[in-house]
Design a protein around this motif. Structure first.
Motif, short mmCIF file in Angstrom:
data_model
loop_
_atom_site.label_atom_id
_atom_site.label_comp_id
_atom_site.label_asym_id
_atom_site.label_seq_id
_atom_site.Cartn_x
_atom_site.Cartn_y
_atom_site.Cartn_z
N LEU A 1 -3.39 -2.22 -1.83
CA LEU A 1 -2.63 -2.19 -0.58
C LEU A 1 -1.38 -1.34 -0.63
CD1 LEU A 1 -2.92 -5.93 0.53
CD2 LEU A 1 -4.30 -3.97 1.26
N GLU A 2 -1.08 -0.74 -1.79
CA GLU A 2 0.16 0.01 -1.92
C GLU A 2 0.19 1.21 -0.99
OE1 GLU A 2 2.86 2.26 -5.34
OE2 GLU A 2 1.27 0.90 -5.94
N THR A 3 -0.95 1.89 -0.86
CA THR A 3 -1.05 3.01 0.07
C THR A 3 -2.33 2.88 0.87
OG1 THR A 3 -2.29 4.50 -1.40
CG2 THR A 3 0.14 4.50 -1.60
N ARG A 4 -2.34 3.52 2.02
CA ARG A 4 -3.54 3.51 2.86
C ARG A 4 -4.69 4.21 2.16
NH1 ARG A 4 -6.08 6.34 6.85
NH2 ARG A 4 -6.90 5.12 8.60
N ASP A 5 -4.41 5.32 1.46
CA ASP A 5 -5.45 6.06 0.76
C ASP A 5 -6.13 5.20 -0.30
OD1 ASP A 5 -5.14 8.32 2.24
OD2 ASP A 5 -3.96 9.42 0.74
N SER A 6 -5.34 4.42 -1.04
CA SER A 6 -5.95 3.60 -2.09
C SER A 6 -6.86 2.54 -1.48
CB SER A 6 -4.88 2.96 -2.96
OG SER A 6 -4.08 2.06 -2.23
N LEU A 7 -6.47 1.97 -0.34
CA LEU A 7 -7.31 0.98 0.33
C LEU A 7 -8.60 1.62 0.84
CD1 LEU A 7 -7.86 -1.79 1.58
CD2 LEU A 7 -6.51 -1.05 3.58
N VAL A 8 -8.47 2.77 1.48
CA VAL A 8 -9.66 3.46 2.02
C VAL A 8 -10.61 3.84 0.90
CG1 VAL A 8 -10.45 5.57 3.18
CG2 VAL A 8 -8.51 4.27 4.11
#
Length: 268
Positions: free
Chosen positions: A240-247
């Motif tokens: 959840l730290e960045t949107r890219d990591s979640l996606v």
């Protein structure tokens, strides 16, 4: 990119439930960017998840369908849609109908909730007929060695017409995935798929990170001709730290599931 194993195979969805602290628009957009075509919405304390118009708007803007809704049956949601089982179930099925969902995922009453169990037997059929939504009973698991839920075992599941099988819950309950699937696949309308670390907790771990044989299991599901829906119900907190990591995390899990459904076990 549509998220399905094949044109006639199961559709793989992502769940909003593990992201209940995040805005619905952000969640829907992230799920869409991860390549999913549909989503299972968990009705929660976030008012947006209780509002069919908001759900439809967020889903439409992200290009997603909503084939499944999960009712607010978790203990932390005990006041959402009322405190009685009947009010929660009825309101959730009405919401599901309004957003175009085919199935509403439900947890069973506790063993001592006789009034709720009577409602399921006597009044649920009329609600299902009126809304046109399938009431899907999900298997749960013992807590602290005690079976509080009235639906844990294969035999208890078999008392209901439409079922939701949760793989992580099976692990906690010590139930073999293949035993439940082979006994009940004719009643299973929806799957919750996640791995489990084998520590007695409902870990909802990434596919391939735990003890469950999810590759062979999904390969059997895919080869069976079953055409229900599958939700990847995964713990997303580490991403959840960045949107890219979640996606990227959601996309990897989707690909694993779709490859396994297609029989490509090395990729699951």
């Amino acid at each position: 990119m549509a998220s399905a194993a094949s044109p006639a195979g199961p559709t793989v969805l992502a769940a909003t439930g593990p992201l209940f602290m995040t805005s619905l628009d952000y969640v829907m957009e992230s799920i869409a960017d991860a390549g999913f075509s549909g989503v299972e919405v968990m009705v929660g304390q976030n008012a947006d998840t209780q509002d069919p118009e908001r759900i439809l708007t967020a889903a439409s803007q992200a290009g997603l369908s909503v084939p499944a809704v999960h009712g607010p049956f978790l203990l932390l949601l005990r006041n959402v849609f009322g405190t009685s089982f009947a009010s929660k179930a009825t309101s959730s099925m009405e919401l599901a109908a309004e957003v175009g969902a085919q199935v509403m995922v439900a947890h069973a009453p506790f063993r001592w909730e006789w009034r709720a169990r009577r409602w399921l037997a006597e009044e649920l059929p009329a609600v299902a007929a009126e809304t046109g939504v399938i009431f899907g009973m999900e298997n749960l698991y013992p807590v602290g060695g005690r079976a509080f839920s009235s639906v844990i075992t294969i035999e208890e599941m078999d008392a209901y017409d439409h079922l939701v099988m949760d793989t992580s819950h099976c692990a906690v309950a010590g139930i073999d995935l293949f035993d439940m699937w082979r006994a009940l696949s004719h009643k299973i309308v929806h799957l919750h798929v996640a791995d489990n670390f084998g520590n007695g907790k409902d870990s909802h771990a990434p596919i391939g990170s735990g003890t469950l044989p999810l590759g062979p299991f999904l390969a059997e599901v895919g080869a069976s001709g079953w055409t229900g829906t599958i939700t990847l119900e995964l713990d997303c907190r580490a991403y959840l730290e960045t949107r890219d990591s979640l996606v990227q995390f959601l996309a990897r899990e989707r690909v694993k599931a779709e490859n396994a459904l297609a029989g490509h076990l090395t990729s699951a």
